[in-house]
Each structure stands twice: as structure tokens, then as C-alpha cells.
Motif scaffolding. Sequence first.
Motif, PDB file in Angstrom:
ATOM      1  N   UNK A   1      -1.945   3.556  73.617  1.00 45.96           N
ATOM      2  CA  UNK A   1      -2.129   4.148  72.290  1.00 45.96           C
ATOM      3  C   UNK A   1      -1.531   5.542  72.297  1.00 45.96           C
ATOM      4  N   UNK A   2      -1.643   6.226  71.149  1.00 44.23           N
ATOM      5  CA  UNK A   2      -1.181   7.601  71.073  1.00 44.23           C
ATOM      6  C   UNK A   2       0.108   7.786  70.312  1.00 44.23           C
ATOM      7  N   UNK A   3       0.581   6.744  69.610  1.00 46.22           N
ATOM      8  CA  UNK A   3       1.807   6.876  68.837  1.00 46.22           C
ATOM      9  C   UNK A   3       1.730   5.950  67.623  1.00 46.22           C
ATOM     10  N   UNK A   4       2.528   6.292  66.586  1.00 42.28           N
ATOM     11  CA  UNK A   4       2.553   5.494  65.374  1.00 42.28           C
ATOM     12  C   UNK A   4       3.715   4.493  65.368  1.00 42.28           C
ATOM     13  N   UNK A   5       4.859   4.877  65.982  1.00 42.17           N
ATOM     14  CA  UNK A   5       6.048   4.026  65.958  1.00 42.17           C
ATOM     15  C   UNK A   5       6.717   4.069  67.317  1.00 42.17           C
ATOM     16  N   UNK A   6       7.307   2.960  67.720  1.00 41.97           N
ATOM     17  CA  UNK A   6       7.969   2.851  69.017  1.00 41.97           C
ATOM     18  C   UNK A   6       9.477   2.798  68.830  1.00 41.97           C
ATOM     19  N   UNK A   7      10.204   3.623  69.575  1.00 44.63           N
ATOM     20  CA  UNK A   7      11.667   3.537  69.676  1.00 44.63           C
ATOM     21  C   UNK A   7      11.996   3.196  71.125  1.00 44.63           C
ATOM     22  N   UNK A   8      12.358   1.939  71.372  1.00 45.88           N
ATOM     23  CA  UNK A   8      12.588   1.438  72.729  1.00 45.88           C
ATOM     24  C   UNK A   8      14.083   1.482  73.016  1.00 45.88           C
ATOM     25  N   UNK A   9      14.504   2.401  73.884  1.00 40.30           N
ATOM     26  CA  UNK A   9      15.918   2.562  74.221  1.00 40.30           C
ATOM     27  C   UNK A   9      16.352   1.707  75.399  1.00 40.30           C
ATOM     28  N   UNK A  10      15.456   1.049  76.050  1.00 37.56           N
ATOM     29  CA  UNK A  10      15.808   0.213  77.210  1.00 37.56           C
ATOM     30  C   UNK A  10      16.677  -0.945  76.764  1.00 37.56           C
ATOM     31  N   UNK A  11      17.575  -1.441  77.655  1.00 34.94           N
ATOM     32  CA  UNK A  11      18.462  -2.532  77.312  1.00 34.94           C
ATOM     33  C   UNK A  11      17.689  -3.780  76.924  1.00 34.94           C
ATOM     34  N   UNK A  12      16.608  -4.073  77.702  1.00 34.34           N
ATOM     35  CA  UNK A  12      15.820  -5.259  77.402  1.00 34.34           C
ATOM     36  C   UNK A  12      14.952  -5.065  76.173  1.00 34.34           C
TER      37      UNK A  12
ATOM     38  N   UNK B   1       9.684  14.833  62.804  1.00 32.30           N
ATOM     39  CA  UNK B   1       8.782  13.922  63.499  1.00 32.30           C
ATOM     40  C   UNK B   1       8.250  14.564  64.780  1.00 32.30           C
ATOM     41  N   UNK B   2       7.061  14.143  65.195  1.00 32.88           N
ATOM     42  CA  UNK B   2       6.576  14.508  66.528  1.00 32.88           C
ATOM     43  C   UNK B   2       6.919  13.367  67.474  1.00 32.88           C
ATOM     44  N   UNK B   3       7.331  13.725  68.700  1.00 31.64           N
ATOM     45  CA  UNK B   3       7.933  12.749  69.613  1.00 31.64           C
ATOM     46  C   UNK B   3       7.378  12.914  71.019  1.00 31.64           C
ATOM     47  N   UNK B   4       7.245  11.804  71.705  1.00 33.69           N
ATOM     48  CA  UNK B   4       6.964  11.822  73.144  1.00 33.69           C
ATOM     49  C   UNK B   4       7.884  10.809  73.815  1.00 33.69           C
ATOM     50  N   UNK B   5       8.609  11.259  74.816  1.00 36.68           N
ATOM     51  CA  UNK B   5       9.519  10.378  75.559  1.00 36.68           C
ATOM     52  C   UNK B   5       8.884  10.028  76.900  1.00 36.68           C
ATOM     53  N   UNK B   6       8.813   8.731  77.207  1.00 36.06           N
ATOM     54  CA  UNK B   6       8.181   8.276  78.447  1.00 36.06           C
ATOM     55  C   UNK B   6       8.893   7.047  78.999  1.00 36.06           C
TER      56      UNK B   6
END
Length: 365
Positions: free
Chosen positions: A350-361, A339-344
Amino acid sequence: MNSGLLQKNEETAFRLRGLYRSYGYQPYKMSKFEEYDLYVRNKSFLLSENILTFTDLDGKLMALKPDVTLSILKNGRGGPGLQKVYYSENVYRPSATAGGFREIPQTGLECIGSLDAAAEGEVLMLAAKSLAVISPEYLLDVSHQGFVAGLLEGLDLPDETRRRALAAMGAKNTPALERLAAEGQLPEKAAQTLSRLALLYDRPAPALAALEPLAENQRMATALRELKELCALMEQRGLAEHLRLDFSIANDMNYYSGVIFRGFVPGLAAGVLAGGRYDHLLHRMGRAGGAIGFAVYLDQLERFGAPARDEVDVLVLYDDSVSAARVAAETDALVAAGQTVRAERQKPEAGYKRLLDLRKEGGGE
């Protein structure tokens, strides 16, 4: 330039090279620099007199090449037949907008030797098909230097008056031509004809009909005949609908000697392609025959149909509640999975296909 733009430029250049090879053009590779003397002797043919130079180890003054055509004419072969070459090179010129020198990628071709209508028609066709690689909605503006030169050659104009008249034509500035006539520097009839030419912009059939009564001498008649033949060849190839005759581009008497053309695509005011017949330069380089070619300015694609930001497969969103070790582990695992990844820390629009949200909330994905 981001990777998406770079990929677009490379893909376009690849397709153009394939197009040129299919018509028998051979690849031509050259050094990034030439002796500075080559450009000093031909400054009138360059887009800019500003040239990047350096002194070589043997003491010779060298220049990063600002032009490809001069190198091909200097180093190419002469003799019978046609020299048909294509290139993908970078040139180094001052930028009109950035205020400094830029490395400009361009791909193009040159056809040199005993030119005839078939050879000229092939080059014009390849220019049109080059534009079609970029956009199917292109326009190819065509003119002929001989028509304008034929009009001016019998007037015995001072160089400054000729320069002003051609500059006014290039800007479609008919009041400036009228002022030249009012000042007695340009015959009124010539000013009227130049004004009609400057404002001419139409499809081949009506434009050629409008040129008929303006052809006052043999040189103009010859240029008109050549234009008719080229337009007929483009019609035969199904490309005439993309042609427009535009004599405002016939304003460089030093360089071009015959047909001239500029290519445009929607969304870009500046042309992405320029070319024409340049026998004067060929003869100045000590070679007989004729020469015609064009270049596609790939740097213009930076502003054409490019996304503002590359799209990645997964956006990894985190905040202070997420350790750097976890961010690293999650992103590395995704990359290892292809996969191609951007961490922010902040979620872009925009600019991504899928979101992985690591925040507690965020509660995960």
C-alpha cells in the motif's frame, strides 16, 4: 516523524490555538531555555528531575525548558483580573520508553488570577473541546484534590505513609491500602474510604451521589460542592456525557490544589491531556490568587490514527532493465506535473494511488 504525522500535529495545534483565541486567550511565546535555578527551586513540581543544562556565555547555568507553566508564572504579569494565555511550545524531558531525552510538542493554556467557578468551568470546557478536536469519542476524567486532602489532613500521617497511600490510590491498589491498615499505619475507616475513592469511576450523577456520604469535614464538603458546580456547567454545555469522576488521579499533593483532570482518546492508553488547579505553585512563585491550566501532548498523536506510511500519487516501479536516467526522467516529469512520487524496486502492499511499472515484464502502467 513522517510528514503525515507532522501535518496532523500542526493541524491539531492550529485548531487548538483557534479554539483558545475564540475565548479570549492570548498567545504566549517564550524562550527555549530558562535559568537552571528556576527548576532547581521547583523540582518537586516537575515530572522528572532530569534536566538538560548548558553554560551560557556569561557563565550562567541554563536549562532547556522541561516545563511551560513555570516559565509563564515567572515571566507573566500579576495584578488584578485574569491572565489568560495559550502556547504551542516544545519541552525537553526524559522519555519513559525511548531511554533518553525527547523534544515533546505540547499546546495548552493557563488561566491565572482571581479564579471563580465561571473561569474554572471555562477551562474544563476548553479541555473537553480540545479532546474533541482529536477524537469525538474522548473521555475527560475529573477529580478534586481537596476531597482527598480533606480526608488525610486530620490523620497526622507520616510523609512515607501518605506517599504510599496516594500511590496505592493512583494504582487502584486497594490491597495495598488494606495492608497499611493492617500494619497500623492507616486507620481502618480511612483505608476503606480511600479504597472506595480509588475504585470510583462513573458518570457525574451517580459518582457525585456516591461521594455525598464520604464528605466528613468542611474541606471535603467544599470540594464536593465545587465538583457539583463544574459538572453542572459541563451539563449545561452538553459535555457531561464525556465526563467521568475518577479519584485515582488525585495523587499529587505538591502540585495540584483543586480540580484535576486527564483526557483520553480511543487507542491510546496514555492520556493526551493533563491539567488542573495549582494554587500551591502560584503562591510559591510569590503570586497571589489561583491558577488552572492544561496541556495537550501532541507527541501522543504519533500513535493515534496515523497511517503506517504516507500515500503518494504515483509509485514508479523499476528493475535492472531500466536505466537510472529513465527513472530520473519519469519521476522528475511527474513531480513537475504536481504529483507526489516514490520510486522503488519492490512493490509495497500500500501507500500509493497509481502504479507506473517501468520494468520490461511490467509492460508499462
